[in-house]
Design a protein around this motif. Sequence first.
Motif, PDB file in Angstrom:
ATOM      1  N   ASP A 132       0.835  -1.201   0.000  1.00  0.00           N
ATOM      2  CA  ASP A 132       0.000   0.000   0.000  1.00  0.00           C
ATOM      3  C   ASP A 132       0.872   1.254   0.000  1.00  0.00           C
ATOM      4  OD1 ASP A 132      -2.230  -1.611   0.077  1.00  0.00           O
ATOM      5  OD2 ASP A 132      -2.614  -1.306   2.219  1.00  0.00           O
ATOM      6  N   GLY A 133       1.958   1.215   0.775  1.00  0.00           N
ATOM      7  CA  GLY A 133       2.871   2.346   0.819  1.00  0.00           C
ATOM      8  C   GLY A 133       3.542   2.595  -0.518  1.00  0.00           C
ATOM      9  N   CYS A 134       3.891   1.514  -1.217  1.00  0.00           N
ATOM     10  CA  CYS A 134       4.482   1.645  -2.555  1.00  0.00           C
ATOM     11  C   CYS A 134       3.502   2.325  -3.505  1.00  0.00           C
ATOM     12  CB  CYS A 134       4.864   0.275  -3.106  1.00  0.00           C
ATOM     13  SG  CYS A 134       6.166  -0.591  -2.199  1.00  0.00           S
ATOM     14  N   LEU A 165       1.989 -17.650  -0.598  1.00  0.00           N
ATOM     15  CA  LEU A 165       2.137 -16.299  -0.069  1.00  0.00           C
ATOM     16  C   LEU A 165       2.290 -15.299  -1.210  1.00  0.00           C
ATOM     17  CD1 LEU A 165       2.516 -14.156   2.079  1.00  0.00           C
ATOM     18  CD2 LEU A 165       4.918 -14.858   2.284  1.00  0.00           C
ATOM     19  N   ALA A 166       3.070 -15.668  -2.225  1.00  0.00           N
ATOM     20  CA  ALA A 166       3.257 -14.774  -3.375  1.00  0.00           C
ATOM     21  C   ALA A 166       1.923 -14.427  -4.027  1.00  0.00           C
ATOM     22  CB  ALA A 166       4.198 -15.404  -4.392  1.00  0.00           C
ATOM     23  N   LYS A 167       1.027 -15.387  -4.093  1.00  0.00           N
ATOM     24  CA  LYS A 167      -0.286 -15.119  -4.701  1.00  0.00           C
ATOM     25  C   LYS A 167      -1.076 -14.116  -3.868  1.00  0.00           C
ATOM     26  CE  LYS A 167      -4.620 -17.140  -6.332  1.00  0.00           C
ATOM     27  NZ  LYS A 167      -4.707 -16.082  -7.360  1.00  0.00           N
ATOM     28  N   LEU A 168      -1.012 -14.223  -2.557  1.00  0.00           N
ATOM     29  CA  LEU A 168      -1.696 -13.239  -1.707  1.00  0.00           C
ATOM     30  C   LEU A 168      -1.154 -11.836  -1.969  1.00  0.00           C
ATOM     31  CD1 LEU A 168      -1.812 -15.157   1.719  1.00  0.00           C
ATOM     32  CD2 LEU A 168      -3.672 -14.879   0.069  1.00  0.00           C
ATOM     33  N   LEU A 169       0.156 -11.750  -2.166  1.00  0.00           N
ATOM     34  CA  LEU A 169       0.772 -10.447  -2.436  1.00  0.00           C
ATOM     35  C   LEU A 169       0.404  -9.945  -3.825  1.00  0.00           C
ATOM     36  CD1 LEU A 169       4.337 -11.064  -0.954  1.00  0.00           C
ATOM     37  CD2 LEU A 169       2.255 -10.305   0.224  1.00  0.00           C
ATOM     38  N   ASP A 171      -2.255 -10.714  -5.672  1.00  0.00           N
ATOM     39  CA  ASP A 171      -3.667 -10.315  -5.720  1.00  0.00           C
ATOM     40  C   ASP A 171      -3.848  -8.923  -5.130  1.00  0.00           C
ATOM     41  OD1 ASP A 171      -4.331 -12.691  -6.912  1.00  0.00           O
ATOM     42  OD2 ASP A 171      -5.178 -13.609  -5.105  1.00  0.00           O
ATOM     43  N   HIS A 172      -3.175  -8.664  -4.025  1.00  0.00           N
ATOM     44  CA  HIS A 172      -3.306  -7.352  -3.395  1.00  0.00           C
ATOM     45  C   HIS A 172      -2.665  -6.269  -4.253  1.00  0.00           C
ATOM     46  CE1 HIS A 172      -4.059  -4.599  -0.097  1.00  0.00           C
ATOM     47  NE2 HIS A 172      -2.835  -4.118  -0.280  1.00  0.00           N
ATOM     48  N   ALA A 173      -1.481  -6.551  -4.774  1.00  0.00           N
ATOM     49  CA  ALA A 173      -0.800  -5.566  -5.622  1.00  0.00           C
ATOM     50  C   ALA A 173      -1.666  -5.178  -6.808  1.00  0.00           C
ATOM     51  CB  ALA A 173       0.539  -6.117  -6.094  1.00  0.00           C
ATOM     52  N   HIS A 174      -2.306  -6.155  -7.411  1.00  0.00           N
ATOM     53  CA  HIS A 174      -3.134  -5.881  -8.582  1.00  0.00           C
ATOM     54  C   HIS A 174      -4.336  -5.007  -8.235  1.00  0.00           C
ATOM     55  CE1 HIS A 174      -1.359  -9.620 -10.741  1.00  0.00           C
ATOM     56  NE2 HIS A 174      -0.735  -8.509 -11.108  1.00  0.00           N
TER      57      HIS A 174
END
Length: 271
Positions: A132-134, A165-169, A171-174
């Motif tokens: 979110d900060g990025c 874990l990468a998928k959770l990240l 999905d959120h990034a997208h």
Amino acid sequence: MPSFAIALIAAAIATVEAVAVLEKRAVTLPPANGKFDYQLGGAYTPPTGTQILTRDRTASPVTGLYNICYINAFQTQPDDATWWKTNYDTLLLRKSNNQYFEDPDWPGEIFLDTRTAEKRTALATIVNGWIDGCATAGFKAIEPDNLDSYTRSNSLLTKANNLALAKLLADHAHTKNLAIAQKNTAELTASDKATVGFDFAVVEECQAYDECDNFTDIYGTGMLEIEYTDNDNAQSVFKAACTARGATHSVILRDRDLVASGQSGYHYEQC
């Protein structure tokens, strides 16, 4: 319920799902073969003509460039280890003797424990806050590092759990309109890429280790390549990388410590 009502509900659900997919994929990719700089040892004015720039999540992006936000997503940074131990000790991986499992290649960096869904969710909550900060800062993509920590964990961690874990990240990034890079991890397949949702790749030393095809076969020109000066025959390796891919891919040669321009040991070359 009348059949026409059921049809309307189904159509509405389909529309919502389609919109969600579109929103998830509203990301911008790095320009193919754009001039690239990798700044993790300290921010500095990028070389003239730079189009793509990676900086740490605590640094500021540069206006007008494609900025990638570096996040150590699968292990601690050395100067953050105390924070992790104090606040989230149960999320740190331990050996059978109960000692923290530090990366054998990077002392002081402790592996994060991805072995259960509960722990992965807790880790994603933390890392997604950084993502979110990025996004707020104005980055266009994230580079979550050490996806391959499982390969150095004496089998305590698994590829499947790190990918989960990468998928959770991802999905959120997208949802934040940020692209996400696969960092290294040459053994991943096209199916793994699709499962997680990686958009491009950031790769270290693929020429030195003869792994570049593993990435270009999946990402095409969507690969950013860094070779390092401390490898044997570094200039020959870099020249070979430039000959093989320099006309179509972003390829640079940097010092291992990625020190800032003007500091002792700084080295930067591009094809």
